[in-house]
Scaffold this motif. Structure first.
Motif, PDB file in Angstrom:
ATOM      1  N   THR A  70       3.916   3.333  -7.518  1.00  0.00           N
ATOM      2  CA  THR A  70       4.777   2.135  -7.512  1.00  0.00           C
ATOM      3  C   THR A  70       5.302   1.854  -8.917  1.00  0.00           C
ATOM      4  O   THR A  70       6.481   1.581  -9.111  1.00  0.00           O
ATOM      5  N   THR A  73       7.991   4.211  -9.692  1.00  0.00           N
ATOM      6  CA  THR A  73       9.146   4.000  -8.818  1.00  0.00           C
ATOM      7  C   THR A  73      10.029   2.875  -9.344  1.00  0.00           C
ATOM      8  O   THR A  73      11.245   2.923  -9.232  1.00  0.00           O
ATOM      9  N   ASN A 244       4.152   9.046  -2.715  1.00  0.00           N
ATOM     10  CA  ASN A 244       5.452   9.548  -3.168  1.00  0.00           C
ATOM     11  C   ASN A 244       6.448   9.592  -2.021  1.00  0.00           C
ATOM     12  O   ASN A 244       7.628   9.361  -2.200  1.00  0.00           O
ATOM     13  N   TYR A 248      10.390   6.065  -1.253  1.00  0.00           N
ATOM     14  CA  TYR A 248      11.764   6.321  -1.640  1.00  0.00           C
ATOM     15  C   TYR A 248      12.644   5.922  -0.485  1.00  0.00           C
ATOM     16  O   TYR A 248      12.145   5.599   0.578  1.00  0.00           O
ATOM     17  N   ILE A 275      12.151  -2.396  -3.004  1.00  0.00           N
ATOM     18  CA  ILE A 275      10.991  -1.714  -3.620  1.00  0.00           C
ATOM     19  C   ILE A 275       9.822  -2.692  -3.713  1.00  0.00           C
ATOM     20  O   ILE A 275       8.680  -2.352  -3.395  1.00  0.00           O
ATOM     21  N   SER A 454      12.189   7.834 -15.663  1.00  0.00           N
ATOM     22  CA  SER A 454      12.476   8.059 -14.244  1.00  0.00           C
ATOM     23  C   SER A 454      12.879   9.510 -13.998  1.00  0.00           C
ATOM     24  O   SER A 454      12.512  10.080 -12.967  1.00  0.00           O
ATOM     25  N   THR A 461       7.777  14.599  -8.981  1.00  0.00           N
ATOM     26  CA  THR A 461       7.718  14.417  -7.526  1.00  0.00           C
ATOM     27  C   THR A 461       8.225  15.651  -6.792  1.00  0.00           C
ATOM     28  O   THR A 461       7.603  16.134  -5.851  1.00  0.00           O
TER      29      THR A 461
END
Length: 518
Positions: A70, A73, A244, A248, A275, A454, A461
């Motif tokens: 999280t 993300t 993961n 998204y 999110i 990011s 990922t």
């Protein structure tokens, strides 16, 4: 003319500056955009993966892993929100890539991004259809008298029919006007919020006695004999896959910006708030499941009530059966989960069709004129919808022979979808600040570190989704995503080098042609 300009929506004005005329209707409010994004992200998405993840490295890794994922993300979400507020266009990811990468690299960046995104979104329909069929399979099994009591356990061919049926149903629903889908998505947001709260509050209450907090938050165990993974870091990485995958899908808000009122403001708000909501809800859902575990080893036993096929279903069944000696409650809860997959697949189909429409509007797909046709009355790209459905049905055919179809489809979809986030973020990281026209949501100096974190997180990922998920490697359990993906990407790159780079110049501006001021 001035009067018309005054009446224009701020998002539409920015869309015209970027060279697109308004073709899809602008009638989505912030709440509707949030509803579609929320159902694309769906609280229960990770249900089919939960059992695997729990087995790799025990409950503590799963629960704390969610928090780590999280945290990262948020970085990706903030980077995306800033770009979204500057370019409110549909098909947005690759359009952003083209603009941010500048004239020299723009066409190549948007070509890669467009293809990654299309691959990711179309296979995501397959992943949802598979999850939905699995929930339905469990539902029928428990409703007809469990695996022990001679219930009906769908065979592979029946499972494939469910998979096809779901995909066709979503395509049919997506053939109607956008208002129908927006209405279904509002049902969906309530379904997920109320259903989610029901599960999160009821499950630990029904499942007395629950596990202790020390078990949930600190118990760590690998099971190398079952998974074949003995190295601890590797087991931890595979266990975090669940989070993961669930976290998204927040770019759905960006795909719909062309249809949203005041998109340069609502886009970023929808991305960030979805999110926020999902990370809290999802965590609570996995906590509820983990607290309610009765007997860890029995969950995976192939002779248990759910044939060892879907672990959360067994946890829910144990809870209700232990308390009330019947499985009615478990059937109701599985209906909630199935409904959430149904709505989630519906939103993903909407998003995928929008992406295919935008890509073919820029003549990037073979036979583009067919896919970019918009139905005159309902303003929906119908051919694009059916193209997406057909491809995801083809992806499901190996269900008849292989066990690992879900892992593969899911890996392809995650890598494509999340990988396409990386292109605009990387372009934003290396571009000169003077060329960027900030929207209402602007990071200023913080942009470089945010984009860097990011970008690295996305690379991580994508790479872990290529790892084999069980050892020793055999044909039946082999994750074929790396092979499928590398073949597809190699073909796309070959096409680029041999032919497409001569004529593909990035997003086509379709507004100059009308005004004659080319």
């Amino acid at each position: 003319m001035d009067h018309q300009a005054l009446e224009m929506d701020s998002g539409e004005k920015r869309l015209n500056e970027l060279g697109y005329k308004q073709e899809l209707r602008r009638e989505m409010s912030l709440f509707k955009t949030l509803a579609i994004t929320f159902s694309c992200m769906s609280v229960f998405t990770g249900t089919p993966l939960y059992g695997q993840s729990l087995r790799y490295a025990g409950p503590a890794t799963l629960i704390w892993g969610w928090l780590v994922v999280t945290f990262f993300t948020w970085f990706v979400g903030i980077a995306m929100a800033e770009i979204c507020s500057s370019f409110p266009t549909t098909g947005s990811l690759y359009f952003w890539a083209a603009h941010l990468a500048g004239p020299r690299w723009g066409p190549f960046a948007s070509w890669c991004c467009a293809w990654l995104e299309t691959i990711g979104l179309v296979s995501a329909i397959g992943a949802q259809a598979y999850s939905g069929s699995q929930a339905l399979q469990m539902l029928i099994l428990l409703a007809t008298g469990t695996n022990k009591g001679g219930g009906y356990f769908a065979s592979r061919s029946v499972f494939l029919c469910m998979y096809m049926g779901l995909t066709i149903a979503w395509a049919v629903l997506n053939t109607f006007a956008l208002q129908v889908i927006a209405f279904l998505n509002i049902i969906s947001i309530w379904w997920q919020v109320i259903g989610g709260l029901l599960m999160i509050i009821m499950l630990p209450l029904v499942a007395q006695p629950t596990q202790t907090a020390s078990y949930v938050f600190t118990h760590f165990e690998t099971s190398p004999e079952a998974t074949g993974v003995s190295s601890i870091p590797y087991a931890v990485i595979l266990s975090v896959l669940l989070s993961n995958y669930c976290l998204y899908g927040y770019d759905a808000a960006a795909h719909l910006t062309e249809e949203t009122k005041g998109a340069d403001r609502t886009g970023p708000i929808a991305i960030l708030s979805s999110i926020g909501i999902i990370s809290v809800f999802g965590w609570a859902y996995y906590l509820a499941l983990t607290f309610s575990i009765r007997d860890l080893d029995y969950l995976y036993n192939e002779d248990n009530e759910t044939a060892g096929a879907l672990v959360p279903a067994q946890i829910i069944y144990d809870a209700f059966y232990g308390r009330f000696q019947n499985s009615t409650g478990a059937v109701i809860f599985l209906c909630i989960i199935w409904g959430s997959f149904f709505f989630c697949g519906l939103s993903v189909t909407t998003t995928a069709a929008r992406a295919v429409y935008a890509v073919s509007r820029d003549k990037c797909l073979p036979l583009s004129p067919i896919w970019r046709k918009v139905h005159p009355r309902s303003k929906v790209p119908i051919n694009a919808v059916w193209l997406c459905a057909a491809i995801s049905m083809l992806l499901g055919l190996p269900i008849l022979k292989l066990d690992v179809v879900f892992t593969a489809i899911l890996s392809i979809s995650t890598i494509g979808w999340v990988g396409s986030y990386a292109v605009p973020i990387f372009a934003r990281l290396v571009m000169a600040e003077d060329n960027f026209k900030p929207g209402p949501f602007y990071l200023g100096r913080a942009r470089r570190p945010v984009c860097l974190v990011s970008f690295l997180w996305i690379c991580y990922t994508c790479s872990i989704f290529l790892l084999p998920t069980s050892y020793p490697l055999r044909w039946k359990t082999f994750n074929y995503a790396p092979i499928a993906l590398s073949v597809a990407l190699a073909l796309i790159m070959l096409w680029w080098v041999s032919d497409a780079r001569k004529w593909y110049k990035g997003p086509v501006r379709n507004i100059d042609v009308q005004n004659g001021n080319h």
